[in-house]
Design a protein around this motif. Structure first.
Motif, PDB file in Angstrom:
ATOM      1  N   LEU B 102      75.330  90.131  99.237  1.00  0.00           N
ATOM      2  CA  LEU B 102      75.615  88.711  98.989  1.00  0.00           C
ATOM      3  C   LEU B 102      75.701  87.948 100.309  1.00  0.00           C
ATOM      4  N   GLU B 103      76.357  88.553 101.299  1.00  0.00           N
ATOM      5  CA  GLU B 103      76.486  87.923 102.625  1.00  0.00           C
ATOM      6  C   GLU B 103      75.128  87.684 103.282  1.00  0.00           C
ATOM      7  N   ALA B 106      73.262  84.997 101.327  1.00  0.00           N
ATOM      8  CA  ALA B 106      73.874  83.679 101.525  1.00  0.00           C
ATOM      9  C   ALA B 106      73.472  83.117 102.886  1.00  0.00           C
ATOM     10  N   TYR B 109      69.757  81.981 102.865  1.00  0.00           N
ATOM     11  CA  TYR B 109      69.509  80.712 102.163  1.00  0.00           C
ATOM     12  C   TYR B 109      70.126  79.552 102.930  1.00  0.00           C
ATOM     13  N   GLU B 110      71.272  79.786 103.553  1.00  0.00           N
ATOM     14  CA  GLU B 110      71.913  78.784 104.414  1.00  0.00           C
ATOM     15  C   GLU B 110      70.947  78.354 105.525  1.00  0.00           C
ATOM     16  N   GLU B 115      69.712  76.401  98.154  1.00  0.00           N
ATOM     17  CA  GLU B 115      70.905  76.731  97.389  1.00  0.00           C
ATOM     18  C   GLU B 115      70.910  78.216  97.022  1.00  0.00           C
ATOM     19  N   PHE B 116      72.072  78.874  97.142  1.00  0.00           N
ATOM     20  CA  PHE B 116      72.199  80.290  96.760  1.00  0.00           C
ATOM     21  C   PHE B 116      72.622  80.338  95.289  1.00  0.00           C
ATOM     22  N   LYS B 121      71.574  85.343  93.306  1.00  0.00           N
ATOM     23  CA  LYS B 121      72.628  86.349  93.508  1.00  0.00           C
ATOM     24  C   LYS B 121      72.313  87.666  92.788  1.00  0.00           C
TER      25      LYS B 121
END
Lengths: 254, 254
Positions: B102-103, B106, B109-110, B115-116, B121
């Motif tokens: 997830l990290e 994230a 996408y950042e 958008e995540f 996910k």
């Protein structure tokens, strides 16, 4: 040749050369395409080495589960061509030199002025009671026993044999499909696509990412159904989803 | 990374698109080639549809028989990407959103100003306790659980993941091979070739017919062995066989 709703098939590709990477299989993709065109669902593929026990076990696992089993490879004349033995073993039948196959081969070698050697006679071997699958390319026949169709591995011969076999098979109601290309990646469409799939349970919606190389994924969406009205309804929802995303992006550019 | 005599692998390619003929698989041939180079014997391949029970059953059948199982496909974000669920089910483990995955996603996408989403996910899902297989192409990791290596279906990503995995695997003693092209078909060489195979039991001699299109078959003979001396002895016998046939043909032309 009745049109049942679903007719299934499995394919068994036989040969050490496929597993060592020396030969890239061409028959699986071809069979998959031709079966789909024929309204037969290919449900499983296996590749196994030139080992009798492995081939026989795979034949037995697959023939009990699917309407048809197609095999490729291992029916030539050399010591590593053991498909006839393995399929005979799977059915508990003796593997014999088939009289009609011996005749066909003898006539062919006679015409070509070549000796019909013991080695060449191996190509007439099949389980007792098997039916021929004609080989217009190089004479040595494939064979059918029960629901198992044993064909050559050389693609030209495999394809010719399959062309002969397909019209003799029962066919299911043909699966129809519509392709819709999404310029958006799976991550942007996934939730909405899942909702569309849920709303159209009689369809199967496949989603296949394509990596453009510039860091951008697009998605090829394939809607499949046996019923045309169901197909079109789901495809319309997929197109509407893409249009909705486009409008949202215009309204608030990233 | 010990050099045992034999290390085995199976490959499981997952996806309806491979069975419908829409997509011709590229990963099996690539994996076969790379595993052989690594001294790992690919012993079986299966292709199964996007159905959880089918995938889980195949994973369990293969992981108990072979040193390693490699899978391709079904780890994207959409509803038909169910490989993580199926592999979790096969191991009897919960399928969780992995915190580290997830990290990574994230952050990616950042960086890209995207958008995540919940859909994206999904790409962080794997069996609890799985280890990541890095994805240098598009971030979303594959994973290893037990002896099963779960990788992407997109060839560029599969290949990158496999490049990461291979150096971490135990490798067998590398299989050596020599190719000898026979201008004669299998029917002419079969008996003598079988005798050579019998005289060199520590080698494996494969015989692959090539159809020239002009009605003539030639044969590609592949001698394989893990021991170089055994390999060369068998290959020498194969070459001598071809020379003997040539001389016989000169002596009594057909």
């Amino acid at each position: 040749m009745t049109a049942q709703d679903t007719v299934t098939a499995a394919m068994l590709a036989i040969g050490d050369e496929l597993l060592s990477g020396r030969t890239r299989d061409k028959n699986i993709g071809h069979a998959a395409h031709m079966l789909t065109l024929s309204g037969i669902d290919l449900k499983e593929v296996r590749i196994v080495p030139d080992e009798e026990a492995e081939i026989a076990a795979a034949v037995n696992a697959l023939r009990s589960r699917y309407t048809y089993v197609l095999t490729s490879g291992g029916i030539g004349p050399t010591h590593d061509d053991i498909t006839a033995d393995a399929v005979s073993a799977a059915f508990g039948l003796p593997c014999i030199h088939d009289a009609k196959a011996l005749e066909l081969l003898a006539a062919m070698y006679e015409r070509r002025g070549m000796e019909f050697t013991e080695t060449r006679k191996r190509m007439a071997r099949m389980p007792q009671g098997a039916e021929h699958i004609p080989n217009p390319v190089s004479t040595a026949p494939g064979f059918r026993i029960g629901n198992v169709y044993v064909m050559a591995g050389v693609p030209q011969v495999f394809e010719a044999m399959l062309d002969h076999v397909l019209p003799t098979l029962a066919h299911g109601r043909k699966m129809l499909s519509v392709a819709v290309t999404s310029p958006y990646g799976e991550g942007e469409i996934g939730l909405r696509l899942a909702a569309i799939q849920k709303a159209h349970p009689e369809t199967s919606i496949g989603s296949y990412p394509r990596f453009g190389g510039n860091g951008v994924f697009t998605t090829e969406l394939i809607v499949r159904a046996r019923d045309e009205t169901a197909l079109e309804a789901a495809a319309a929802d997929v197109r509407a989803m893409i249009e909705a995303i486009r409008q949202e992006k215009e309204a608030s550019p990233a």
